[in-house]
Scaffold this motif. Structure first.
Motif, PDB file in Angstrom:
ATOM      1  N   GLU A 243       1.065  -1.385   0.166  1.00 47.23           N
ATOM      2  CA  GLU A 243       0.140   0.262   0.021  1.00 47.23           C
ATOM      3  C   GLU A 243       0.929   1.764  -0.211  1.00 47.23           C
ATOM      4  N   ASN A 244       2.140   0.920   0.502  1.00 43.09           N
ATOM      5  CA  ASN A 244       3.172   2.151   0.473  1.00 43.09           C
ATOM      6  C   ASN A 244       4.118   2.449  -0.023  1.00 43.09           C
ATOM      7  N   PRO A 245       4.169   1.918  -1.312  1.00 47.96           N
ATOM      8  CA  PRO A 245       4.773   1.897  -2.115  1.00 47.96           C
ATOM      9  C   PRO A 245       7.004   2.711  -1.863  1.00 47.96           C
ATOM     10  N   GLU A 246       6.290   3.896  -1.518  1.00 43.21           N
ATOM     11  CA  GLU A 246       7.951   4.674  -1.309  1.00 43.21           C
ATOM     12  C   GLU A 246       8.197   4.003   0.635  1.00 43.21           C
ATOM     13  N   ALA A 247       7.438   3.678   1.091  1.00 42.81           N
ATOM     14  CA  ALA A 247       8.198   2.738   2.072  1.00 42.81           C
ATOM     15  C   ALA A 247       8.938   1.424   1.540  1.00 42.81           C
ATOM     16  N   GLU A 248       7.942   0.490   1.022  1.00 43.61           N
ATOM     17  CA  GLU A 248       9.167  -0.327   0.311  1.00 43.61           C
ATOM     18  C   GLU A 248      10.871  -0.261  -0.426  1.00 43.61           C
ATOM     19  N   GLU A 249       9.935   0.697  -1.214  1.00 37.36           N
ATOM     20  CA  GLU A 249      11.451   1.244  -1.300  1.00 37.36           C
ATOM     21  C   GLU A 249      12.310   1.839  -0.702  1.00 37.36           C
ATOM     22  N   LEU A 250      12.612   2.198   0.389  1.00 39.13           N
ATOM     23  CA  LEU A 250      13.133   2.860   1.435  1.00 39.13           C
ATOM     24  C   LEU A 250      13.511   1.619   2.722  1.00 39.13           C
ATOM     25  N   VAL A 251      12.899   0.759   2.852  1.00 37.49           N
ATOM     26  CA  VAL A 251      13.635  -0.419   3.775  1.00 37.49           C
ATOM     27  C   VAL A 251      14.407  -1.105   2.728  1.00 37.49           C
ATOM     28  N   ARG A 252      14.418  -1.113   1.626  1.00 35.91           N
ATOM     29  CA  ARG A 252      15.312  -1.793   0.407  1.00 35.91           C
ATOM     30  C   ARG A 252      16.134  -1.072   0.706  1.00 35.91           C
TER      31      ARG A 252
END
Length: 386
Positions: A243-252
């Protein structure tokens, strides 16, 4: 209070209703069940920090389950709670938990290797369910040949949703869990072996040791509560990142953020929706009078979205700090297994993100939510991975 309490079913669709209750009827009695519901963060914390008034001992409410509750730290009040926790702490130490990291990561890799379709992953059954179940059964020293039986018992316990003490099959499954672990504890006392059960057998404080039934009770709750909550937590983590692609990008990009991101998952999509207590004496909370023997339920979902405690509670912030959520409860009953759960979730999510460059919800196979109304998370979560 004139407002009627809603049925407490965790889920993001409940957030607007929870906010209405926090604003207008923060403590209210459900006229149908007689249960008192608590919706604000500060009120929930006050309940959880006051075992003299709000007890965790439900023996008077469920007298038929008293024997199965023996050794269940979550259903004990002081002073026995403190004594039992000190005993268990000798065996279940942070150091012993930390040593499991490499093994958890290896189990996670092995489960992904065995997934039936390299481009698809049903997160719960292929990964998030067997991982914590295997970790805990290994920790307890359950022989590998017996582990499939534990899944069957757990499925029977929650077949109708929430555990129902009037459901014969669920009660039988609960007794089977307890009896198996009691027999294992007896065997470990007669013939000590390395592992958590062996350590629990020899733990001693002021000349007092755990009884076999107390060891079985602790092992039962560790197994049941530990694997179900971690399973839901991992599913909710994937949902939050989807739901929050920017959060996924951050943790990756910055894997060191995974621990705080997972804590935010606990706040934003709390796996356990409620924490119950029972009044030991007449009391009053926010002007609402309660008699002794009344069930009081703290809504974790509502408390964790209380704008009086959290800024922008409706936003998923993977770097939120501090984050004093109630997903692990508060006070003397703060979740004993939290260090193990955190280690499992962090290791598992780390492996998933390293293993797959792409993790997406499968548009052709919708998520199926967990049937227990006190739980919040997927029972099935089909993913496209690669």
């Amino acid at each position: 209070m004139s407002a009627e309490a809603p049925a407490v079913r965790p889920g993001l669709e409940m957030l607007d209703l929870c906010r209405t209750m926090r604003d207008n009827s923060p403590v209210v009695r459900d006229p149908a069940s007689g249960v008192y519901q608590v919706f604000r963060y500060d009120d929930a914390v006050s309940v959880l920090h006051d075992p003299e008034t709000f007890s965790s001992d439900f023996g008077s409410v469920y007298p038929d389950q008293v024997q199965l509750m023996e050794g269940h730290i979550g259903t004990l009040d002081p002073p026995r709670h403190h004594q039992l926790r000190r005993l268990v702490s000798q065996a279940f130490t942070p150091r012993s938990v930390a040593r499991l990291k490499d093994r958890i990561e290896q189990l996670a890799e092995d489960l992904l290797d065995r997934a039936p379709d390299p481009g698809r992953l049903e997160l719960v059954n292929d990964f998030a369910y067997p991982l914590p179940l295997t970790v805990i059964t290994e920790l307890l020293g359950v022989p590998e040949r017996d582990r499939p039986q534990f899944k069957d018992w757990a499925d029977a316990l929650y077949a109708g949703g929430a555990f129902d003490p009037n459901d014969e099959s669920a009660v039988n499954a609960s007794k089977s869990f307890h009896d198996y672990l009691l027999d294992l504890a007896v065997r470990r006392r007669a013939k000590p072996e390395p592992g958590l059960l062996g350590d629990l057998v020899t733990a001693e404080v002021d000349g007092v040791r755990l009884t076999d039934r107390e060891i079985a009770g602790f092992a039962t709750v560790l197994l049941l509560a530990g694997h179900v909550t971690v399973t839901l937590w991992l599913g909710n983590a994937i949902l939050c990142l989807a739901e929050n692609p920017e959060a996924e990008e951050l943790v990756r990009r910055r894997p060191e953020v995974i621990p705080t991101a997972l804590e935010e998952v606990l706040r934003y999509r709390s796996p356990v929706g409620i924490v119950p207590r029972v009044t030991k004496k007449a009391t009053e909370l926010r002007g609402v009078a309660m008699e002794p023997g009344q069930i009081v339920v703290c809504s974790v979902l509502s408390a964790n979205h209380d704008e009086r405690q959290f800024e922008r509670p409706g936003e998923f912030d993977p770097e939120r700090s501090p984050n004093p959520h109630l997903a692990f409860s508060k006070g003397i009953h703060f979740c004993f297994g939290a260090p193990l759960a955190r280690l499992e979730a962090q290791a598992a999510l780390g492996v998933l993100l390293r293993r797959f460059d792409r993790i997406r919800l499968d548009p052709d196979r919708p998520m199926r939510p967990h049937p227990d109304p006190t739980m919040n998370g997927p029972k099935e979560l089909p993913l496209l991975v690669g």
